[in-house]
Write an enzyme that holds these catalytic residues in place. Sequence first.
Site, mmCIF file in Angstrom:
data_model
loop_
_atom_site.group_PDB
_atom_site.id
_atom_site.type_symbol
_atom_site.label_atom_id
_atom_site.label_comp_id
_atom_site.label_asym_id
_atom_site.label_seq_id
_atom_site.Cartn_x
_atom_site.Cartn_y
_atom_site.Cartn_z
ATOM 1 C CB THR A 131 -0.949 0.074 1.353
ATOM 2 O OG1 THR A 131 -1.541 1.339 1.549
ATOM 3 C CG2 THR A 131 -0.122 -0.328 2.708
ATOM 4 C CE1 TYR A 171 -3.584 -1.889 5.677
ATOM 5 C CE2 TYR A 171 -3.213 0.390 5.119
ATOM 6 C CZ TYR A 171 -3.445 -0.792 4.904
ATOM 7 O OH TYR A 171 -3.649 -1.574 3.317
#
Length: 346
Positions: A131, A171
């Site tokens: 990501t 995250y």
Amino acid sequence: MRVLIIGGAGFIGCNLAAHHLDKGNHVILLDNLSRPRTHHNLDWLHRKAQSEGRADHLSFHPVDIRDFPPLRRVLAETEPDLVVHLAGQVTVTKSVLNPREDFEINALGTFNVLEAIRTQPRPPAMIYASTNKVYGGLEDVAVVLDGMRYRYRDYPNGIAEDRPVDPKSPYGCSKCAGDQYTRDYARIYGLRTVVFRQSTIYGPHQFGLEDQGWLAWLMIATATGRPITIYGDGKQVRDMLHVHDLIAAYDAAWERMDTVAGEVFNIGGGVTNTLTIWSETGPWLEALAGRAIPVTYADWRPGDQRVFISDNRKAERLLGWSPKIGIREGAQQLWDWVTANRDLFS
């Protein structure tokens, strides 16, 4: 060809599975079905395979990547040529609330996948879905407000792979750990792995939520009359990549795996496919819906980037890839899918 898709019942996974079924490949799905409504995608794939006479080309294994023995057993039994690792805890907000679970899924889970691959007699290649959140909030990158949207002052082509990783959430940290492990297993063990640091991916079969899959969520909320909260001022800019373009990038990496193993690529819509969270998206959605859409504004969320645009030039150079589906065309496809499947969101 045999493809194992980890997280295969998810949004990207089911689209990738359909793509490989259409190519006549054998598709092995591995998923714990923990994400809401993923069973709809799994049912759709089974119906598709059945109707096309390819039911024997599709198999499903209900395995959690935190559980190493069954994960390794599936790899040993199915002997895939390629593993595409898409499974994960996918939201910043949930990672803040439960960082241990986030770590176990994204960091430990990815380590388990790599170890399951490494210990096979014939290790398959692997593509890992990372990501852009590994770059953190990009607070040192100058951003200016240009009318109703933010833009980079000094990065006309977007953020490239030479940007140091600096995650700013559990995250981001857990995905960065998986990202770096995947890269290092190519260097240390000679595995054929590629990392894709993906930007905002959108398209059909995306059951977007408020904290992940924002364009799909806004469309679902609009189509079903649910309340919408905009965090920040709505002028944040994201580059948008249609899932079919992402799949084309996966294909390009697989075709060049022997030369790009160990590489990291930023993969996004790039400078030509950008959209603001609400200042542009809101009026467009109102035109589609034929009515005004009330929204509530709330404070900025931690680590929220005012702009993220991926510099795709490395992927263009080494993979021969660039996005083909424009944001307006792709967003219209997503809207058509959402409105045609309102019953799935009840």
